[in-house]
Design an enzyme around this catalytic site. Sequence first.
Site, mmCIF file in Angstrom:
data_model
loop_
_atom_site.group_PDB
_atom_site.id
_atom_site.type_symbol
_atom_site.label_atom_id
_atom_site.label_comp_id
_atom_site.label_asym_id
_atom_site.label_seq_id
_atom_site.Cartn_x
_atom_site.Cartn_y
_atom_site.Cartn_z
ATOM 1 N N LYS A 14 0.803 -1.215 0.000
ATOM 2 C CA LYS A 14 0.000 0.000 0.000
ATOM 3 C C LYS A 14 0.845 1.278 0.000
ATOM 4 C CE LYS A 14 -4.421 -1.379 0.458
ATOM 5 N NZ LYS A 14 -5.543 -0.856 -0.357
ATOM 6 N N SER A 20 1.606 -9.717 -0.123
ATOM 7 C CA SER A 20 1.231 -8.307 -0.086
ATOM 8 C C SER A 20 1.523 -7.579 1.215
ATOM 9 C CB SER A 20 -0.255 -8.176 -0.416
ATOM 10 O OG SER A 20 -1.027 -9.030 0.419
#
Length: 328
Positions: free
Chosen positions: A54, A307
């Site tokens: 992110k 991730s």
Amino acid sequence: MSDPVTLHDIYLARSRIAGQAMRTPLILSQSLSARFDAEIYLKLETLQPSGAFKLRGALNKIASLSPEQLERGVTTASTGNHGRAVAWAAKRLGARAIICVSELVPANKVAAIEALGAEARVVGRSQDDAFVEARRLVSEEGMALIEPFDDPLIAAGQGTIGLELMEDIPELDRVLIGLSGGGLLGGIGRAVKGINPKVRVTGVSMLEGAAMIESLAAGKPVEVEEEASLADSLGGGIGLDNRCTFELVREVMDDHHQVSEAAIARAMLHFFEQEKMLVEGAAVVGLAAIEERAIDIRGEKVALIISGNGVDAGTLMRARAMLDYPER
């Protein structure tokens, strides 16, 4: 309608975030490659300074704000990783940040946000509830909203992962990506297919509360009740007024799979015991899909997007208990 995210946008994002977001390692998993008769690579976004992919999108967006906007501060709603990324980027660029989270966000992720100097404001039982407060801060206090996914600048930032994949494995056959709001899959998909349209983009979500998959099935964004999951980072809606990622995902995704909580738990334990990595449930859904859905990847060069690392020992113990897994 013009394309909201182009390959050129992704190259611009890479230039903008260079020296701040990390170019993460891509490693060959010997254990998974042998097990599935393929070359399986792990893209380690867990090593970003904020602990997850992110950061790329958050930096790209916040770096685009004017000095006046930075002075008023930034806000967002988040299931954890995006909030931590916004907090990290805001601190780096000297802006105040308020991160709105729901009661479903694990305490360790809330603590990580606060450790970066941002305020974590807990609101309601869903990401949609948290967004109501974030939008109030925008309208009443003039803060800049940093969308978790539905913003071309956010998706372009995440797409820089795809550039790195294609540079490191030009012969890439497939990439498996956790699918939630679609910024990660949409950005990576645009990048890899912009370079080689033959690369297969596979999305993976949990069984319950998969808003993007439900929306794709309906042909338009729909509301889906958020459910607790080991893959909590994949929770949340895509927004009924989705402007970017719904169409982007529909265009670039070749196939998708939903996986059970047990499959996610098994994949988390594989990474802990075989890869020696403590990673969150959303980071392992690609492996869960290969295993549970029997995706035929024999002979392929495959990348799994690992991730984020937003997991604590308690969550890992919950995964063990779910499988009645013996202590070792």
